[in-house]
Enzyme design. Structure first.
Site, PDB file in Angstrom:
ATOM      1  N   GLU A 202      10.415  -2.192 -45.089  1.00 37.57           N
ATOM      2  CA  GLU A 202       9.477  -1.154 -45.525  1.00 37.57           C
ATOM      3  C   GLU A 202       9.910  -0.631 -46.889  1.00 37.57           C
ATOM      4  OE1 GLU A 202       9.545   1.963 -42.576  1.00 37.57           O
ATOM      5  OE2 GLU A 202       8.082   0.962 -41.300  1.00 37.57           O
ATOM      6  N   LYS A 203       8.970  -0.065 -47.610  1.00 37.43           N
ATOM      7  CA  LYS A 203       9.290   0.700 -48.809  1.00 37.43           C
ATOM      8  C   LYS A 203      10.183   1.859 -48.361  1.00 37.43           C
ATOM      9  CE  LYS A 203       8.736   2.242 -53.053  1.00 37.43           C
ATOM     10  NZ  LYS A 203       9.249   1.413 -54.165  1.00 37.43           N
ATOM     11  N   ARG A 294       9.585   8.096 -23.898  1.00 35.64           N
ATOM     12  CA  ARG A 294      10.369   8.837 -22.902  1.00 35.64           C
ATOM     13  C   ARG A 294      10.187  10.336 -23.145  1.00 35.64           C
ATOM     14  NH1 ARG A 294      13.698   7.539 -27.200  1.00 35.64           N
ATOM     15  NH2 ARG A 294      14.549   9.382 -28.233  1.00 35.64           N
TER      16      ARG A 294
HETATM   17  C1  MV4 Z   1      12.941   5.304 -43.054  1.00 38.78           C
HETATM   18  C2  MV4 Z   1      13.449   6.110 -44.086  1.00 38.78           C
HETATM   19  C3  MV4 Z   1      12.872   6.008 -45.325  1.00 38.78           C
HETATM   20  N1  MV4 Z   1      11.855   5.150 -45.535  1.00 38.78           N
HETATM   21  N2  MV4 Z   1      11.931   4.469 -43.303  1.00 38.78           N
HETATM   22  C4  MV4 Z   1      14.325   5.243 -39.232  1.00 38.78           C
HETATM   23  C5  MV4 Z   1      15.084   5.438 -37.986  1.00 38.78           C
HETATM   24  C6  MV4 Z   1      15.690   6.755 -38.170  1.00 38.78           C
HETATM   25  N3  MV4 Z   1      16.794   6.993 -37.333  1.00 38.78           N
HETATM   26  C7  MV4 Z   1      15.992   6.783 -39.648  1.00 38.78           C
HETATM   27  N4  MV4 Z   1      14.936   6.109 -40.228  1.00 38.78           N
HETATM   28  C8  MV4 Z   1      14.502   6.172 -41.511  1.00 38.78           C
HETATM   29  N5  MV4 Z   1      13.456   5.346 -41.811  1.00 38.78           N
HETATM   30  C9  MV4 Z   1      11.416   4.391 -44.528  1.00 38.78           C
HETATM   31  N6  MV4 Z   1      10.396   3.545 -44.768  1.00 38.78           N
HETATM   32  C10 MV4 Z   1      14.514   6.979 -43.791  1.00 38.78           C
HETATM   33  C11 MV4 Z   1      15.069   6.997 -42.519  1.00 38.78           C
HETATM   34  C12 MV4 Z   1      16.181   7.896 -42.332  1.00 38.78           C
HETATM   35  C13 MV4 Z   1      17.471   7.598 -42.810  1.00 38.78           C
HETATM   36  C14 MV4 Z   1      17.757   6.388 -43.448  1.00 38.78           C
HETATM   37  C15 MV4 Z   1      19.052   6.116 -43.905  1.00 38.78           C
HETATM   38  C16 MV4 Z   1      20.067   7.064 -43.731  1.00 38.78           C
HETATM   39  C17 MV4 Z   1      19.810   8.262 -43.110  1.00 38.78           C
HETATM   40  C18 MV4 Z   1      18.516   8.537 -42.647  1.00 38.78           C
HETATM   41  C19 MV4 Z   1      18.276   9.749 -42.001  1.00 38.78           C
HETATM   42  C20 MV4 Z   1      17.018  10.009 -41.527  1.00 38.78           C
HETATM   43  C21 MV4 Z   1      15.984   9.099 -41.707  1.00 38.78           C
END
Ligand code: MV4
Length: 446
Positions: A202-203, A294
């Protein structure tokens, strides 16, 4: 008329108590199951019956399908509530219940399969016209296809495991030269954690809030949403503070995100309680992220502002009932906040198990504590470190913050370390108070 003759709770800790309490108010007898490490746990004491299902290790007790089905059969339980974690999102467990003519209080096995395959869920939502972040159509075959997609989307991108959860198998890729190594790292991690190396792209949305919508759906076509929660305050993919509503939500925003969630849940013919997670970017755009099949840890904040007992509704739905309210009958009032109190060293964020020598939870108007802890109880090292959920409700967010700080200061826990001091620090942060934060807030606060 009773809804079920008896309900077995296939869980432990505060959520087991939460379900036992709902059953008691519905006049349904309960059965607790417990591991050898949990013989002195409150769920064992509060349930009408209790059965030991194995040794301390989760894999030999709370995760052991035959042991739990046997316990249900021996006790003549008509239904099983799985709580969260453990077997709550295991489609095989749902099928094992069905095969033994036991009602699983939760979504269908098919719902769980769709939710568990994050790339497939994303494709389904995209096909049904629900906004998703620009990305790959389903999983990518190899590194080459990953690069092709990344170039099309534009860097930075985020690699995610289709079977993902808890941030495992996830990597942010800032530029093209890093993609190859990060792709292989993420895939290796995904395979080790889930036995499945499927990856999608994903972006990457750098500044996002995590907004999720609570859904309730009966088996007769009735479906409502209970509004949104803001779960942006997280650390290492563990939520720490959740609130409802999203502080900056307008009536128009709530309608938009609520309708998107209903559309997503309808697309997968969702049943019972579930959550649709969205990314909210800084331009107020929402994108479908995942579906949680859930009851969630943070469900109480929604209960506090709607007056709806979500666990009781789950049980009534599973018994074949229809939802007792329509969307326009659901009223939102006040602001609620939940702090997760973990048995952890808040500086190092490592678990702190052992005996709680003194445990005096706060009380007072607008304060709710969901916990299975008590003075003298030994926190087992084998399970999740969540020992209490401190939930408050105020007329607005400012009042909720005042109440939360007061309740955190009232909370006495001795003998182990907890995250209480860390919460107090967050609640004193000006950006938290003004609502100016995103999912990376705790990386800056430390
Ligand atoms: C993302 C994102 C930014 N862009 N998806 C997905 C599962 C969840 N636990 C974190 N997720 C994220 N998905 C896109 N397209 C940012 C997160 C994200 C995150 C990513 C890396 C490090 C820390 C994070 C903390 C919260 C959310």
């Amino acid at each position: 008329m009773t809804l079920f003759k008896k309900i077995l709770i296939a869980n432990r800790g505060e959520i087991a108590l939460r379900v036992i309490r709902a059953c008691r108010e519905l006049d349904i007898p309960t059965v607790a199951v417990y591991s050898e490490a949990d013989k002195d746990s409150l769920h064992v004491r509060l349930a009408d019956e209790a059965i030991c299902i194995g040794p301390a290790s989760s894999s030999q007790s709370y995760l052991k399908i035959p042991a739990i089905i046997s316990a249900a059969e021996i006790t003549d339980s008509e239904a099983i509530h799985p709580g969260y974690g453990f077997l709550s999102e295991n489609p095989h467990f749902v099928e094992a219940c069905t095969a033994s003519r036991i009602t699983f209080i939760g979504p269908s096995a098919e719902n769980i399969r769709t939710g568990g395959d994050k790339s497939r869920a994303r494709q389904l939502m995209k096909r049904k016209g629900i906004p998703v972040v620009p990305g790959s159509d389903g999983p990518v075959r190899d590194e080459e296809e990953a690069l092709k997609n990344a170039k099309k989307i534009g860097f930075p991108v985020i690699l995610k495991a289709s079977a993902g959860g808890g941030g495992r198998g996830m990597r942010i890729v800032q530029e093209e030269k890093d993609l190859s190594s990060l792709y292989h790292m993420a895939q290796k991690e995904a395979f080790a954690a889930f036995g499945n190396g499927d990856m999608y792209i994903e972006k990457y949305i750098a500044e996002m809030r995590h907004i999720e919508v609570q859904i309730l759906a009966d088996n007769k076509g009735g479906m409502v949403h209970l509004g949104e929660r803001d779960c942006s305050i997280q650390r290492r993919h563990q939520k720490l503070i959740e609130e409802a509503p999203y502080f900056l939500a307008t009536a128009k925003f709530r309608k938009k995100v609520g309708e998107a969630a209903i559309k997503a849940a309808k697309a997968m013919r969702y049943r019972n309680a579930g959550t649709i997670e969205f990314i909210l970017d800084k331009d107020e755009q929402i994108y479908f992220m995942e579906v949680n099949t859930r009851i969630q840890v943070e469900h109480p904040v929604t209960e506090m502002i709607t007056g709806i007992d979500i666990i009781k509704e789950q049980i009534k739905i599973a018994a074949g009932g229809t939802l007792p309210f329509k969307q326009n009958e659901i009223k939102f009032s006040g602001h609620s906040m939940e702090c997760r109190i973990n048995a952890e060293d808040p500086e190092k964020f490592i678990p702190s198990s052992g005996r709680i020598t003194l445990f005096i939870p706060p009380g007072g108007q607008g304060v709710r504590v969901d916990t299975a802890a008590y003075s003298g109880w030994v926190v087992p090292a084998h399970y999740d470190s969540l020992i209490a959920k401190l939930i408050v409700r105020g007329k607005d967010r400012a009042e909720a913050v005042v109440k939360m700080k007061r309740a955190l200061k009232d909370f006495i826990v001795e003998g182990i370390k907890t995250t209480i001091p860390f919460h107090l620090k967050i609640l004193d942060n000006p950006d938290f108070i003004s609502g100016n934060f995103n999912t990376h807030f705790l990386e800056k606060v430390g």
